[in-house]
Design an enzyme around this catalytic site. Structure first.
Site, PDB file in Angstrom:
ATOM      1  N   CYS A 149       0.842  -1.208   0.000  1.00 10.86           N
ATOM      2  CA  CYS A 149       0.000   0.000   0.000  1.00 10.86           C
ATOM      3  C   CYS A 149       0.874   1.253   0.000  1.00 10.86           C
ATOM      4  O   CYS A 149       1.567   1.535   0.978  1.00 10.86           O
ATOM      5  CB  CYS A 149      -0.903  -0.055   1.236  1.00 10.86           C
ATOM      6  SG  CYS A 149      -1.722   1.484   1.662  1.00 10.86           S
ATOM      7  N   CYS A 207       0.212   3.761   2.760  1.00 13.70           N
ATOM      8  CA  CYS A 207       0.689   3.195   4.035  1.00 13.70           C
ATOM      9  C   CYS A 207       2.189   3.421   4.176  1.00 13.70           C
ATOM     10  O   CYS A 207       2.669   3.793   5.252  1.00 13.70           O
ATOM     11  CB  CYS A 207       0.408   1.692   4.099  1.00 13.70           C
ATOM     12  SG  CYS A 207      -1.325   1.235   3.991  1.00 13.70           S
TER      13      CYS A 207
END
Length: 105
Positions: A30, A33
């Protein structure tokens, strides 16, 4: 010096049971993230003794992500003495993160 604690399904409840704990639901693939990660590292140092920051990799564990209805990552959930009190979905910059965390100290 505060370290970020890595959570899984076996230690989740014990680690979020006392004090103010911020859990970052994330995954290695991600992008947002990964962008948030260094800000969390800095915040863990800055807020040491006031709150704890933990990370929960949804690819390695998913029981609590499913229980909590996590649909998007990164998601931050703030716990106070074991109870979720606030949630934020999406990445943020360092100053945004610190402003968010200041509500809980």
């Amino acid at each position: 010096m505060s370290e970020i604690v890595h959570l899984n399904d076996s230690n989740y409840e014990a680690e979020t049971a006392q004090g103010v704990v911020v859990v970052d639901f994330w995954a290695p693939w991600c992008g947002p993230c990964r962008a948030l990660a260094p800000h969390l590292e800095t915040a863990a140092q800055k807020f040491d003794g006031k709150l704890r920051i933990c990370k929960y990799n949804v690819d390695e564990a998913n029981e609590y992500a499913a229980k909590l209805g996590i649909r998007s990552i990164p998601t931050l959930i703030v716990y106070e003495n074991g109870q979720p009190i606030q949630q934020h979905v999406g990445s943020m910059g360092q100053s945004q993160l610190e402003d968010f965390l200041n509500q809980f100290v």
